[in-house]
Design an enzyme around this catalytic site. Structure first.
Site, PDB file in Angstrom:
ATOM      1  N   ASP A 120     -66.019 -16.385  54.625  1.00 34.35           N
ATOM      2  CA  ASP A 120     -66.006 -15.787  53.300  1.00 34.35           C
ATOM      3  C   ASP A 120     -66.129 -16.856  52.200  1.00 34.35           C
ATOM      4  O   ASP A 120     -65.395 -17.850  52.231  1.00 34.35           O
ATOM      5  CB  ASP A 120     -64.658 -15.053  53.161  1.00 34.35           C
ATOM      6  CG  ASP A 120     -64.598 -14.146  51.963  1.00 34.35           C
ATOM      7  OD1 ASP A 120     -65.319 -13.137  51.954  1.00 34.35           O
ATOM      8  OD2 ASP A 120     -63.818 -14.431  51.028  1.00 34.35           O
ATOM      9  N   GLU A 128     -70.898 -17.539  54.172  1.00 32.78           N
ATOM     10  CA  GLU A 128     -71.289 -16.746  53.007  1.00 32.78           C
ATOM     11  C   GLU A 128     -71.475 -17.724  51.849  1.00 32.78           C
ATOM     12  O   GLU A 128     -70.514 -18.307  51.353  1.00 32.78           O
ATOM     13  CB  GLU A 128     -70.215 -15.709  52.665  1.00 32.78           C
ATOM     14  CG  GLU A 128     -70.719 -14.726  51.623  1.00 32.78           C
ATOM     15  CD  GLU A 128     -69.613 -13.935  50.910  1.00 32.78           C
ATOM     16  OE1 GLU A 128     -69.917 -12.874  50.355  1.00 32.78           O
ATOM     17  OE2 GLU A 128     -68.453 -14.396  50.893  1.00 32.78           O
ATOM     18  N   HIS A 155     -70.976  -4.814  52.959  1.00 31.45           N
ATOM     19  CA  HIS A 155     -69.899  -4.055  52.323  1.00 31.45           C
ATOM     20  C   HIS A 155     -69.742  -4.376  50.838  1.00 31.45           C
ATOM     21  O   HIS A 155     -68.918  -3.754  50.168  1.00 31.45           O
ATOM     22  CB  HIS A 155     -68.589  -4.342  53.064  1.00 31.45           C
ATOM     23  CG  HIS A 155     -68.177  -5.784  52.931  1.00 31.45           C
ATOM     24  ND1 HIS A 155     -68.922  -6.823  53.457  1.00 31.45           N
ATOM     25  CD2 HIS A 155     -67.134  -6.363  52.300  1.00 31.45           C
ATOM     26  CE1 HIS A 155     -68.341  -7.971  53.155  1.00 31.45           C
ATOM     27  NE2 HIS A 155     -67.260  -7.721  52.461  1.00 31.45           N
ATOM     28  N   ASP A 156     -70.477  -5.367  50.338  1.00 31.24           N
ATOM     29  CA  ASP A 156     -70.382  -5.732  48.914  1.00 31.24           C
ATOM     30  C   ASP A 156     -71.591  -5.277  48.111  1.00 31.24           C
ATOM     31  O   ASP A 156     -71.658  -5.539  46.907  1.00 31.24           O
ATOM     32  CB  ASP A 156     -70.282  -7.264  48.779  1.00 31.24           C
ATOM     33  CG  ASP A 156     -68.987  -7.816  49.327  1.00 31.24           C
ATOM     34  OD1 ASP A 156     -67.968  -7.110  49.275  1.00 31.24           O
ATOM     35  OD2 ASP A 156     -68.987  -8.972  49.800  1.00 31.24           O
ATOM     36  N   ASP A 175     -63.832 -12.498  60.559  1.00 32.50           N
ATOM     37  CA  ASP A 175     -64.024 -12.857  59.153  1.00 32.50           C
ATOM     38  C   ASP A 175     -62.965 -13.898  58.806  1.00 32.50           C
ATOM     39  O   ASP A 175     -61.765 -13.651  58.978  1.00 32.50           O
ATOM     40  CB  ASP A 175     -63.851 -11.593  58.286  1.00 32.50           C
ATOM     41  CG  ASP A 175     -64.814 -11.547  57.123  1.00 32.50           C
ATOM     42  OD1 ASP A 175     -64.976 -12.590  56.487  1.00 32.50           O
ATOM     43  OD2 ASP A 175     -65.378 -10.470  56.856  1.00 32.50           O
TER      44      ASP A 175
HETATM   45  C1  NOJ Z   1     -66.642 -11.874  49.729  1.00 34.69           C
HETATM   46  C2  NOJ Z   1     -66.278 -10.640  50.471  1.00 34.69           C
HETATM   47  O1  NOJ Z   1     -67.394 -10.192  51.199  1.00 34.69           O
HETATM   48  C3  NOJ Z   1     -65.790  -9.645  49.449  1.00 34.69           C
HETATM   49  O2  NOJ Z   1     -65.652  -8.346  49.959  1.00 34.69           O
HETATM   50  C4  NOJ Z   1     -64.493 -10.177  48.884  1.00 34.69           C
HETATM   51  O3  NOJ Z   1     -64.045  -9.348  47.831  1.00 34.69           O
HETATM   52  C5  NOJ Z   1     -64.670 -11.589  48.327  1.00 34.69           C
HETATM   53  N1  NOJ Z   1     -65.447 -12.439  49.184  1.00 34.69           N
HETATM   54  C6  NOJ Z   1     -63.333 -12.248  48.143  1.00 34.69           C
HETATM   55  O4  NOJ Z   1     -62.753 -12.514  49.400  1.00 34.69           O
END
Ligand code: NOJ
Length: 539
Positions: A197, A239, A313-314, A96
Site C-alpha cells: 500500500d 502501489e 477498490h479505489d 495487503d
Molecule cells: C491505498 C488503498 O488502496 C486505499 O484503499 C487506502 O485508503 C489508502 N491506500 C490508505 O491506506
C-alpha cells in the site's frame, strides 16, 4: 523465478465478496467457498485486501494489529485454511501490506501518545506547532490538513490519510525492524507475496513537503527485501501512484533487489482536469489513453515490470467509466478485457470485473460508506459547491462505486448475504450475476477465462514487443505484438459508434473476438461499437 510474469491476479475486497455468517460483511470462509469459482476462471493469485485487526475507519487500511485477524472476517485459522485451500488449487495468496501508517488504535500509537519520552514516540511523525497552528500546509488525501493536534503533548502528528491513520516514521530503525519481523511472520505461513500500500510514501520528508519518492525510499525497500521477502519465492507489487516509466526500473529491476513490479495509475488520471483533484472531471480522450498505456509498454525498459489494470477498490468500474454500462455493457466489458490482457505486464482483475459489474448510483450521502466520499461531500458542500455537481463527481469517481457486494445470484442482496449488507447491492444484480454468467457461453466471464488461458499458452503475450498502430485514430486502439517471428494484432473500437478500420496486415487466424467474428482482412472493414478482437497475422 519470475512466475508472476505469467500470472493473472484476482483482487478480492473481503468486505464485499461473500458473507458466510450472515452479519452483512464478507469474510474469509466466504472467500474459501468460492475458490472453485476462481479456479474455473483460471487466476493464479489472489490479492487479498486487508483482513487484519482494525477499527475500520478506512475499511481495514487502518491496522491496529498486523498479526491478528479482524473478527468480522474470521480467525487466523480461517486464514491458514484459505492459504491451504487456495494452494490446493494452485492459487497463491498475496497479503495487503499497509506500512505507511497504522491505526491510531495500534498499541505503538497508543504508547506514542503517552508522551514525548515514550519509547514508541518516534515510531510516528510529530512536530511542534508553527505560529500556533499546523506545522505546514500538507493536506490529507481524505480532505483537510495532514496534521492532527494532540492536546496532551501540544504537538501535531502527521496523517496523509485519515486522522485515525497516523504515518509511521521510517527513519526509526527499531520500527522498521518490527515491520520486517511482522512480514516474516506472514511469509512463514506460505503466502505468495505482498501488495504494498502507498509504498512510494515511506521515504517522505514532511519538513520539505516531500511525500513521494523521498531520498531514502529505495534504501528502505532494499532493506525490506533483504530483511524479509528476499529469500522467499514470492511476488511483491508496489502501489506507486507517483511512478514514471523512468522510476519503474528503480523499483523492479531484479538487480536492485527491490520489488517484482510497480502498480501505477497514470492512465487512471486521464479523465481529470490537470492540476486539480480526482473529482474535477473531464472527458477521456482516447488518443491520450493510447499514448499513456503505450508509454508504459515501451518506455520502462527490459529490466522492469508493470501491472495491468482498469479498476480496483479505489476507482470506479471500467465499463461505467470508459465503456457503456447500458446498451453495450457486455461488449464494452469484453473490449476492456481483450485490450488489456494482451498487453505486456501482469494483469489484475478486480472482483466482479469478470462479469461486467457496473458502478452504483448514489443519490443521498446517507448511502455512502467510504470515508473519502463522505469527507469530500462535506468539504465541498462547506466550500459552496452545488450539491448536484458534488453527486456528479461522486457518481463518477467515489470509491463506493466498486465496493458494492459481489453479484453471485439474482436473489436478495445478490447472494452476498441473507442479512442487511454493509453496503447495498447494485440493483442490476438481478441480471448481472455469476450464476447467469456461468450459464451463458457468451458471457464476459468466458472472455476473461479465455484470455487467461491464452496468456498461459502464448509467450508472445508475456514477452513480445509492442507497437502502437493508428496512433492518431480517435476511437480505435490498435497494437501489434511480436515474438520470435510471430505477430498478433489487437484492435478495439472504444466508442458507441461504428468505425472504419484500415490496416494492411493479413490475418491468418482469429484468436478472440467479442462479436464472435472471424477476420480474413483488416483493410477497409467496419467495426461495430466496442468491437474488439485479436488476430494472428502474416509476419
Ligand atoms: C491505498 C488503498 O488502496 C486505499 O484503499 C487506502 O485508503 C489508502 N491506500 C490508505 O491506506
Amino acid at each position: 523465478m519470475n512466475w508472476w510474469k505469467n500470472s493473472v491476479i484476482y483482487q478480492i475486497y473481503p468486505r464485499s465478496f461473500q458473507d458466510s455468517n450472515n452479519d452483512g460483511i464478507g469474510d474469509i470462509p466466504g472467500i474459501i467457498s468460492h475458490l472453485d469459482y476462481l479456479e474455473k476462471l483460471g487466476v493464479d493469485v489472489i490479492w487479498l485486501g486487508p483482513v487484519y485487526q482494525s477499527p475500520g475507519d478506512d475499511n481495514g487500511y487502518d491496522i491496529s494489529d498486523y498479526q491478528a485477524i479482524n473478527p468480522e472476517f474470521g480467525t487466523m485459522e480461517d486464514l491458514d485454511n484459505l492459504i491451504n485451500e487456495a494452494k490446493k488449487r494452485n492459487i497463491g495468496i498475496v497479503m495487503d501490506l499497509v506500512v505507511n501508517h497504522t491505526s491510531d488504535e495500534h498499541e505503538w500509537f497508543l504508547e506514542a501518545k503517552k508522551g514525548k519520552d515514550n519509547p514508541y514516540r518516534d515510531y510516528y511523525i510529530w512536530r511542534d506547532p508553527v505560529d500556533g497552528g499546523v506545522p505546514n500546509d500538507m493536506k490529507s488525501t481524505f480532505s483537510g490538513p495532514a496534521w492532527e493536534f494532540d492536546e496532551a503533548s501540544g504537538q501535531y502528528y502527521l496523517h496523509l490519510y485519515s486522522k485515525k491513520q497516523p504515518d509511521l516514521n521510517w527513519e526509526n530503525e527499531e520500527m522498521r525492524n518490527k515491520i520486517y519481523e511482522m512480514m516474516t511472520f506472514w511469509l512463514e505461513k506460505g503466502i505468495a507475496g505482498f501488495r504494498m500500500d502507498v509504498i512510494d510514501h515511506i521515504g517522505k520528508v514532511p519538513d520539505e513537503k516531500i511525500i513521494t519518492n523521498g531520498p531514502k525510499l529505495h534504501d528502505y525497500i532494499q532493506e525490506m527485501n533483504h530483511r524479509s521477502f528476499g529469500n522467499y519465492d514470492v511476488m511483491t507489487v508496489g502501489e506507486t501512484w507517483s511512478a514514471t516509466p523512468a522510476d519503474a526500473p528503480l523499483y523492479s529491476d531484479p538487480q536492485r533487489k527491490e520489488l517484482s513490479m510497480v502498480f501505477q495509475f497514470e492512465h487512471i488520471g486521464l479523465d481529470e482536469q490537470p492540476g486539480k483533484s480526482k473529482w474535477d472531471l473531464k472527458p477521456l480522450n482516447i488518443i491520450d489513453l493510447k499514448k499513456t498505456l503505450t508509454k508504459w509498454q515501451t518506455e520502462i525498459g527490459e529490466n522492469s515490470w508493470n501491472s495491468l489494470f482498469w479498476n480496483n477498490h479505489d476507482t470506479p468500474r471500467i465499463v461505467s467509466r470508459w465503456g457503456n454500462d447500458n446498451e453495450y455493457r457486455v461488449e464494452s466489458a469484453k473490449l476492456f478485457a481483450i485490450l488489456l490482457h494482451l498487453m505486456k505486464g501482469t494483469p489484475y482483475i478486480y472482483q466482479g470485473e469478470e462479469i461486467g459489474m457496473t458502478n452504483r448510483e448514489l443519490s443521498d450521502i446517507s448511502q455512502a460508506r467510504d470515508i473519502e466520499t463522505i469527507n469530500m461531500y462535506h468539504d465541498r458542500l462547506g466550500s459552496g459547491y452545488d450539491e448536484a455537481a458534488i453527486f456528479e463527481s461522486l457518481n463518477a469517481k467515489s470509491r463506493d462505486n466498486a465496493r458494492t457486494p459481489m453479484q453471485w445470484k439474482d436473489t436478495k442482496n445478490a447472494g452476498f448475504t441473507t442479512n442487511e449488507p454493509w453496503i447495498p447491492a447494485n440493483p442490476n444484480h438481478e441480471t448481472v450475476n455469476v450464476a447467469n454468467a456461468l450459464e451463458d457461453p457468451n458471457s464476459v466471464f468466458f472472455t476473461y477465462q479465455k484470455l487467461i488461458q491464452l496468456r498461459k499458452q502464448n509467450p508472445l503475450i508475456v514477452h513480445g514487443n509492442y507497437t502502437l498502430l493508428l496512433p492518431d485514430h480517435e476511437t480505435i486502439f490498435a497494437y501489434e505484438r511480436e515474438y520470435e517471428g510471430e505477430k498478433w494484432v489487437v484492435v478495439a473500437n472504444l466508442s458507441d459508434f461504428e468505425a472504419r478500420l484500415d490496416l494492411k496486415t493479413t490475418p491468418t487466424e482469429t484468436i478472440i473476438s467479442n462479436y464472435n467474428k472471424t477476420y480474413d482482412h483488416l483493410a477497409g472493414i467496419k467495426l461495430e461499437p466496442y468491437e474488439a478482437f485479436a488476430v494472428k497475422v502474416l509476419s
